[in-house]
Design a protein around this motif. Sequence first.
Motif, PDB file in Angstrom:
ATOM      1  N   ASP A  37       0.656  -1.249   0.429  1.00 14.05           N
ATOM      2  CA  ASP A  37       0.371  -0.224  -0.304  1.00 14.05           C
ATOM      3  C   ASP A  37       0.630   1.032  -0.252  1.00 14.05           C
ATOM      4  O   ASP A  37      -0.032   2.447   0.648  1.00 14.05           O
ATOM      5  N   LEU A  38       1.869   1.201  -0.776  1.00 13.76           N
ATOM      6  CA  LEU A  38       2.722   2.421  -0.676  1.00 13.76           C
ATOM      7  C   LEU A  38       1.942   3.746  -1.052  1.00 13.76           C
ATOM      8  O   LEU A  38       1.565   3.503  -2.291  1.00 13.76           O
ATOM      9  N   LEU A  39       2.560   4.590  -0.380  1.00 17.11           N
ATOM     10  CA  LEU A  39       1.926   5.905  -0.460  1.00 17.11           C
ATOM     11  C   LEU A  39       3.042   6.681  -1.690  1.00 17.11           C
ATOM     12  O   LEU A  39       3.958   7.164  -0.477  1.00 17.11           O
ATOM     13  N   TRP A  40       2.595   7.152  -2.229  1.00 14.91           N
ATOM     14  CA  TRP A  40       3.848   8.474  -2.993  1.00 14.91           C
ATOM     15  C   TRP A  40       3.167   9.719  -2.687  1.00 14.91           C
ATOM     16  O   TRP A  40       2.206   9.461  -3.858  1.00 14.91           O
ATOM     17  N   ARG A  41       3.948  10.359  -2.640  1.00 15.90           N
ATOM     18  CA  ARG A  41       3.576  11.978  -2.952  1.00 15.90           C
ATOM     19  C   ARG A  41       4.067  12.902  -3.974  1.00 15.90           C
ATOM     20  O   ARG A  41       5.862  12.644  -3.668  1.00 15.90           O
ATOM     21  N   GLY A  42       3.850  13.307  -5.135  1.00 15.26           N
ATOM     22  CA  GLY A  42       4.665  13.944  -5.737  1.00 15.26           C
ATOM     23  C   GLY A  42       3.989  15.168  -6.632  1.00 15.26           C
ATOM     24  O   GLY A  42       2.918  15.035  -5.993  1.00 15.26           O
ATOM     25  N   PHE A  43       4.672  16.732  -7.120  1.00 16.93           N
ATOM     26  CA  PHE A  43       5.106  17.180  -7.391  1.00 16.93           C
ATOM     27  C   PHE A  43       2.984  17.770  -8.342  1.00 16.93           C
ATOM     28  O   PHE A  43       3.151  16.294  -8.972  1.00 16.93           O
ATOM     29  N   HIS A  44       3.199  18.843  -8.332  1.00 19.15           N
ATOM     30  CA  HIS A  44       1.632  18.577  -9.763  1.00 19.15           C
ATOM     31  C   HIS A  44       1.842  18.249 -10.634  1.00 19.15           C
ATOM     32  O   HIS A  44       2.963  18.565 -10.813  1.00 19.15           O
ATOM     33  N   PRO A  45       2.191  17.575 -11.262  1.00 15.97           N
ATOM     34  CA  PRO A  45       0.238  16.892 -11.678  1.00 15.97           C
ATOM     35  C   PRO A  45      -0.229  15.592 -11.478  1.00 15.97           C
ATOM     36  O   PRO A  45      -1.293  15.292 -11.350  1.00 15.97           O
ATOM     37  N   PHE A  46       1.451  15.456 -10.085  1.00 14.46           N
ATOM     38  CA  PHE A  46       0.693  13.662  -9.694  1.00 14.46           C
ATOM     39  C   PHE A  46       0.154  13.951  -8.161  1.00 14.46           C
ATOM     40  O   PHE A  46      -0.682  12.519  -8.916  1.00 14.46           O
ATOM     41  N   GLU A  48      -1.338  12.419  -5.307  1.00 13.06           N
ATOM     42  CA  GLU A  48      -1.034  10.999  -3.904  1.00 13.06           C
ATOM     43  C   GLU A  48      -1.093   9.798  -5.070  1.00 13.06           C
ATOM     44  O   GLU A  48      -2.321  10.283  -6.249  1.00 13.06           O
ATOM     45  N   LEU A  49      -0.371   8.573  -4.778  1.00  9.25           N
ATOM     46  CA  LEU A  49      -0.553   7.668  -5.617  1.00  9.25           C
ATOM     47  C   LEU A  49      -1.084   6.663  -4.284  1.00  9.25           C
ATOM     48  O   LEU A  49       0.150   6.832  -3.978  1.00  9.25           O
ATOM     49  N   ARG A  50      -0.695   6.013  -5.355  1.00  8.01           N
ATOM     50  CA  ARG A  50      -1.090   4.235  -4.123  1.00  8.01           C
ATOM     51  C   ARG A  50      -0.914   3.397  -4.770  1.00  8.01           C
ATOM     52  O   ARG A  50      -1.433   3.061  -6.235  1.00  8.01           O
ATOM     53  N   ALA A  52       2.454  -0.190  -6.585  1.00  5.55           N
ATOM     54  CA  ALA A  52       3.389   0.429  -7.738  1.00  5.55           C
ATOM     55  C   ALA A  52       3.195   0.118  -8.561  1.00  5.55           C
ATOM     56  O   ALA A  52       4.063   0.968  -9.097  1.00  5.55           O
ATOM     57  N   ASP A  53       1.887  -0.715  -8.885  1.00  3.81           N
ATOM     58  CA  ASP A  53       1.236   0.025 -10.336  1.00  3.81           C
ATOM     59  C   ASP A  53       1.516   1.050 -10.905  1.00  3.81           C
ATOM     60  O   ASP A  53       1.338   2.171 -12.240  1.00  3.81           O
ATOM     61  N   ALA A  54       0.696   2.321  -9.441  1.00  2.00           N
ATOM     62  CA  ALA A  54       0.410   3.264 -10.639  1.00  2.00           C
ATOM     63  C   ALA A  54       1.324   4.333 -10.226  1.00  2.00           C
ATOM     64  O   ALA A  54       1.880   5.240 -11.378  1.00  2.00           O
ATOM     65  N   VAL A  55       2.557   4.306  -8.924  1.00  2.00           N
ATOM     66  CA  VAL A  55       3.874   4.653  -8.853  1.00  2.00           C
ATOM     67  C   VAL A  55       3.956   4.572 -10.642  1.00  2.00           C
ATOM     68  O   VAL A  55       4.857   5.981 -11.394  1.00  2.00           O
ATOM     69  N   GLY A  56       4.723   2.831 -11.188  1.00  2.00           N
ATOM     70  CA  GLY A  56       5.456   3.050 -12.173  1.00  2.00           C
ATOM     71  C   GLY A  56       4.879   3.701 -13.395  1.00  2.00           C
ATOM     72  O   GLY A  56       5.586   4.075 -14.351  1.00  2.00           O
ATOM     73  N   ALA A  57       3.648   2.991 -13.579  1.00  4.13           N
ATOM     74  CA  ALA A  57       3.267   3.444 -14.844  1.00  4.13           C
ATOM     75  C   ALA A  57       2.551   5.047 -14.755  1.00  4.13           C
ATOM     76  O   ALA A  57       2.606   5.305 -16.166  1.00  4.13           O
ATOM     77  N   THR A  58       2.590   5.613 -14.504  1.00  3.24           N
ATOM     78  CA  THR A  58       1.871   7.395 -13.838  1.00  3.24           C
ATOM     79  C   THR A  58       4.242   8.131 -13.998  1.00  3.24           C
ATOM     80  O   THR A  58       2.906   9.438 -14.760  1.00  3.24           O
ATOM     81  N   PHE A  59       4.708   7.930 -13.165  1.00  2.00           N
ATOM     82  CA  PHE A  59       5.338   8.785 -13.095  1.00  2.00           C
ATOM     83  C   PHE A  59       7.171   7.989 -13.575  1.00  2.00           C
ATOM     84  O   PHE A  59       6.905   8.664 -15.265  1.00  2.00           O
ATOM     85  N   TRP A  60       6.961   7.062 -13.600  1.00  2.00           N
ATOM     86  CA  TRP A  60       8.692   6.709 -13.722  1.00  2.00           C
ATOM     87  C   TRP A  60       8.362   5.952 -15.144  1.00  2.00           C
ATOM     88  O   TRP A  60       9.829   5.757 -15.981  1.00  2.00           O
ATOM     89  N   GLN A  61       7.718   5.210 -15.710  1.00  5.25           N
ATOM     90  CA  GLN A  61       7.356   4.829 -16.749  1.00  5.25           C
ATOM     91  C   GLN A  61       7.537   6.072 -18.285  1.00  5.25           C
ATOM     92  O   GLN A  61       8.641   6.128 -19.013  1.00  5.25           O
ATOM     93  N   PRO A  62       6.557   6.992 -17.505  1.00  7.12           N
ATOM     94  CA  PRO A  62       6.980   7.796 -18.498  1.00  7.12           C
ATOM     95  C   PRO A  62       7.954   8.734 -18.858  1.00  7.12           C
ATOM     96  O   PRO A  62       8.630   9.346 -19.282  1.00  7.12           O
ATOM     97  N   PRO A 334      -1.883  14.805 -17.757  1.00  7.83           N
ATOM     98  CA  PRO A 334      -2.485  13.680 -16.600  1.00  7.83           C
ATOM     99  C   PRO A 334      -2.252  14.201 -15.403  1.00  7.83           C
ATOM    100  O   PRO A 334      -0.917  14.058 -14.811  1.00  7.83           O
ATOM    101  N   GLN A 335      -2.974  13.920 -14.540  1.00  6.45           N
ATOM    102  CA  GLN A 335      -3.150  14.090 -13.475  1.00  6.45           C
ATOM    103  C   GLN A 335      -3.566  12.802 -12.039  1.00  6.45           C
ATOM    104  O   GLN A 335      -4.312  11.884 -12.757  1.00  6.45           O
ATOM    105  N   GLY A 336      -2.487  12.986 -11.329  1.00  4.02           N
ATOM    106  CA  GLY A 336      -2.610  11.983 -10.222  1.00  4.02           C
ATOM    107  C   GLY A 336      -4.188  12.822  -8.150  1.00  4.02           C
ATOM    108  O   GLY A 336      -4.770  13.606  -9.650  1.00  4.02           O
TER     109      GLY A 336
END
Length: 338
Positions: A37-46, A48-50, A52-62, A334-336
């Motif tokens: 249940d990793l909680l990841w907080r990032g600057f706009h437009p991301f 809060e993400l919850r 591994a899949d959300a963090v990987g697909a939304t931030f790291w892979q792009p 895209p936004q979180g």
Amino acid sequence: MTDFQTEKQIVRAFYHALDNADTQQIPDVIAGHCARDLLWRGFHPFGELRGADAVGATFWQPLRQSLTRLQRRMDVFMAGRNMLDESGGVWVCSMGHLMGLFDRPWLNIRPTGKLVFLRYCAFHKVAHGRIAETAMFFDIPHLMMQAGQNPFPPQTAAHLVQPGPMTHDGLMFDAHPADAGQRTLALINAMIADLGQWDSQLTLRQELAQSWADDMIWWGPAGIGATYTIDRYADQHSAVFRASFAERSKTRHICRMAEGSYGGFFGWPNFSATPTGGFMGMPATGRPGDFRVIDIYRRQEDKLAENWVFIDLLHFWKQQGVDILARTTGIDPPQGQP
């Protein structure tokens, strides 16, 4: 000596696996090192993400698809107990740049095909052998300026690719004396008490001199810039900022810690204030806005000598009705979760 070596090694192992993974493997790497249940907080437009899949697909892979041949270039690495957590939770912090070749658009920022730096700082809470929370703040406007898309009016201070500590001792992979970190944390706490409420009976320069070395360096975010010495910091940022806001809330942080001569904190948000006009060339809005901030400090003897600052200016101005990212790139990214 402080002993956060286990937590440090967990984060270093995660970085090694993440930085060397193929792009498609990134969610699996995150899942292998972080809590379910990793909680990841990032600057706009991301936001809060919850997980591994959300963090990987939304931030790291792009990001990895856009900034190819990505390298992590750390300037500070430290760990400490969060003084705000009664259970004594341990956090590990790293700061530096992610460097790559800007080959494809990211957040609709046009690529240059050239070397770029994404300035970042990350706090990781380590619990039960895994990373449970991450706050990863990054200077998107700085990247935009490198791509020739300046999102803000001229700055009051200087725009630079920011170096690490002047003393080159910020990578604390080994254990450090506990009393050094305690001195650093006490000084940061004193600075917050002196400056955080804007109600001292001293002049601004007198306030600053209580905690800061005269030759201090304030490495501020793109849109504000960096400034050097107490006098220039007062003129080029602090006095300008104070004059541009009212109704500043009390300071609140999620984590505040130190190790050796380094320390820092982050909040979500750190404080709120209402713009009265003039800051960054923007008019007054009458709307309170939140400031999400990371501060990293270097102590020299009994004064603060350097301060690296990350402020989510895109998020703040979006609260004021100005979508800087969309206005500059022409497309909504895209936004979180906010």
